[in-house]
Design a protein around this motif. Structure first.
Motif, short mmCIF file in Angstrom:
data_model
loop_
_atom_site.label_atom_id
_atom_site.label_comp_id
_atom_site.label_asym_id
_atom_site.label_seq_id
_atom_site.Cartn_x
_atom_site.Cartn_y
_atom_site.Cartn_z
N GLY A 118 13.11 -1.40 -26.92
CA GLY A 118 13.65 -2.73 -26.71
C GLY A 118 13.63 -3.11 -26.10
O GLY A 118 13.72 -4.39 -25.23
N THR A 119 14.18 -1.92 -25.20
CA THR A 119 14.22 -2.47 -23.18
C THR A 119 12.97 -2.26 -22.29
O THR A 119 12.95 -3.08 -21.61
CB THR A 119 15.11 -1.47 -22.52
N GLY A 120 12.41 -1.64 -22.75
CA GLY A 120 10.51 -1.65 -22.04
C GLY A 120 10.92 -0.41 -20.96
O GLY A 120 9.69 0.27 -20.67
N ASN A 121 11.62 0.85 -20.79
CA ASN A 121 11.95 1.89 -19.83
C ASN A 121 10.84 2.62 -20.24
O ASN A 121 9.95 2.97 -18.63
CB ASN A 121 13.56 1.83 -18.97
N ARG A 122 11.30 2.75 -21.47
CA ARG A 122 10.07 4.40 -21.54
C ARG A 122 8.86 4.15 -21.60
O ARG A 122 7.36 4.60 -21.12
CB ARG A 122 10.67 4.75 -23.19
N ILE A 160 16.96 4.00 -38.50
CA ILE A 160 17.70 4.94 -38.60
C ILE A 160 18.41 4.72 -36.74
O ILE A 160 18.83 5.37 -36.17
CB ILE A 160 16.72 6.54 -37.93
N ASN A 161 17.04 4.36 -35.68
CA ASN A 161 17.75 4.13 -34.13
C ASN A 161 18.73 3.02 -34.16
O ASN A 161 19.42 3.19 -33.07
CB ASN A 161 16.18 4.41 -34.13
N ALA A 162 18.50 2.04 -35.26
CA ALA A 162 19.57 1.08 -35.28
C ALA A 162 20.55 1.47 -35.84
O ALA A 162 21.38 0.95 -34.39
CB ALA A 162 19.04 -0.18 -36.38
N ALA A 163 21.06 2.04 -36.59
CA ALA A 163 22.63 2.81 -36.79
C ALA A 163 23.39 3.28 -35.39
O ALA A 163 24.20 4.03 -35.55
CB ALA A 163 22.28 4.09 -38.21
N ARG A 164 22.08 3.54 -34.42
CA ARG A 164 23.50 4.19 -33.48
C ARG A 164 24.07 3.27 -32.27
O ARG A 164 24.88 4.12 -31.58
CB ARG A 164 21.86 4.94 -32.58
N PHE A 165 23.79 2.52 -32.96
CA PHE A 165 23.90 1.31 -31.78
C PHE A 165 25.04 0.42 -32.16
O PHE A 165 24.87 -0.73 -33.37
CB PHE A 165 22.94 -0.17 -31.28
N PRO A 166 26.76 1.08 -32.46
CA PRO A 166 28.23 0.14 -33.22
C PRO A 166 27.98 -1.26 -32.79
O PRO A 166 27.72 -1.90 -31.69
CB PRO A 166 29.27 0.45 -32.77
N GLY A 167 27.80 -2.16 -34.34
CA GLY A 167 27.64 -3.54 -33.67
C GLY A 167 26.38 -4.62 -34.34
O GLY A 167 26.59 -5.85 -33.93
N LEU A 168 25.23 -3.73 -33.96
CA LEU A 168 24.11 -4.19 -33.92
C LEU A 168 23.90 -4.53 -34.57
O LEU A 168 23.84 -4.47 -36.13
CB LEU A 168 22.76 -3.06 -34.25
N LYS A 169 23.18 -6.05 -35.43
CA LYS A 169 23.53 -7.30 -36.59
C LYS A 169 21.99 -7.46 -36.86
O LYS A 169 21.49 -8.33 -37.51
CB LYS A 169 24.13 -7.91 -36.61
N ASP A 184 18.18 -11.95 -30.73
CA ASP A 184 19.54 -10.83 -30.10
C ASP A 184 19.76 -9.45 -30.83
O ASP A 184 19.64 -9.49 -31.67
CB ASP A 184 20.80 -11.58 -29.72
N GLY A 185 19.20 -8.37 -30.09
CA GLY A 185 19.28 -7.32 -30.38
C GLY A 185 17.97 -6.79 -30.69
O GLY A 185 18.48 -5.05 -30.56
N CYS A 186 16.73 -7.49 -30.79
CA CYS A 186 15.97 -6.95 -31.78
C CYS A 186 15.55 -4.94 -30.91
O CYS A 186 15.74 -5.32 -29.59
CB CYS A 186 14.73 -7.77 -31.37
N ILE A 187 15.81 -4.22 -31.12
CA ILE A 187 15.26 -2.91 -30.47
C ILE A 187 13.16 -2.89 -30.64
O ILE A 187 12.95 -1.69 -30.15
CB ILE A 187 15.16 -2.01 -31.60
N CYS A 188 12.79 -3.49 -31.34
CA CYS A 188 11.27 -3.60 -31.05
C CYS A 188 10.44 -4.84 -30.72
O CYS A 188 9.57 -5.24 -31.17
CB CYS A 188 10.91 -3.57 -32.50
N VAL A 189 10.34 -4.65 -29.46
CA VAL A 189 9.96 -5.68 -28.58
C VAL A 189 8.93 -5.55 -27.46
O VAL A 189 7.60 -6.52 -27.63
CB VAL A 189 11.41 -5.79 -27.41
N ASP A 190 8.82 -3.91 -27.44
CA ASP A 190 7.19 -3.73 -27.08
C ASP A 190 6.58 -2.23 -27.53
O ASP A 190 7.28 -1.56 -27.70
CB ASP A 190 7.37 -3.22 -25.62
#
Length: 214
Positions: A118-122, A160-169, A184-190
């Motif tokens: 989602g961020t791209g750092n990895r 499952i990863n999404a469940a780690r982030f409180p408030g993610l919609k 907003d909040g998408c964790i599958c960007v890259d």
């Protein structure tokens, strides 16, 4: 589950995946359990290297970060960020670490890695920057092919990863099912497919005969 049969199958299956990785220039190892994987990981990280990492359940499950702390490595520790801005700045610095440690979202039998960020750092560090990258992968991350790897990410890893982030919609956080979202909040960007290690041996993959992460 019959652990004895499971371990026997993994002892045959794991080395075949390692051979496939080696044909693609990865430095690869099969370790039967977390304890072996931890010792192997430490052995391939020079003591004089600075070490950074991406978000990963797998590296924590084998105790790698704690071990590096105890052994006195120079760490670029994202957990020290007191604010989101400080954490982001540390994540940027990790792109210039001597060694970057991470998990992987999926690994094919043919020796390819699939990582989704989602961020791209990895995925950025995996591509370029650190002199060495050490990837810790549980046997549960191995898939038949890349189509199965993508399916695994969308049906298992991302929800499952999404469940780690409180408030993610995001849809997967709300329903447990991928909704192909772009909001907003998408964790599958890259999405990054790593077909080989370039240069040879830069990426080191430690495949563990136990389930790690999700």
């Amino acid at each position: 589950m019959n652990k004895e049969l499971f371990d026997k199958r993994n002892s045959l299956y794991g080395p075949t995946v390692v051979k496939a990785l080696e044909t693609r220039g990865f430095e690869a190892y099969y370790c039967a359990n977390k304890e072996e994987a931890l010792e192997k990981a430490v052995s391939v990280i020079p003591k004089d290297h600075s070490v950074g990492w991406g978000g990963s359940m797998s590296i924590n499950e084998i105790g790698l970060v704690d071990r590096l702390r105890r052994d006195g490595y120079t760490l670029i520790d994202r957990d020290l960020g007191k604010t989101p801005e400080e954490k982001t700045e540390i994540m940027r610095k990790a792109l210039t670490a001597d060694t970057f440690i991470m998990g992987t979202n999926a690994l094919t039998e043919a020796g390819e890695l699939l990582n989704v960020d989602g961020t791209g750092n990895r995925v950025a560090a995996l591509c370029f920057g650190p002199k060495s990258v050490v990837v810790i992968a549980g046997i549960n991350k191995v898939t038949r092919d890349m189509d199965a790897a993508v399916k695994r990410v969308r049906t298992i890893a991302a929800p499952i990863n999404a469940a780690r982030f409180p408030g993610l919609k995001t849809p997967c956080a709300v329903t447990g099912k991928c909704g192909e979202c772009t909001g907003d909040g998408c964790i599958c960007v890259d999405f990054l497919i790593t077909r080989k290690s370039n240069p040879k041996g830069r990426i080191k993959v430690i495949l563990v005969g136990e389930e790690l992460g999700f």
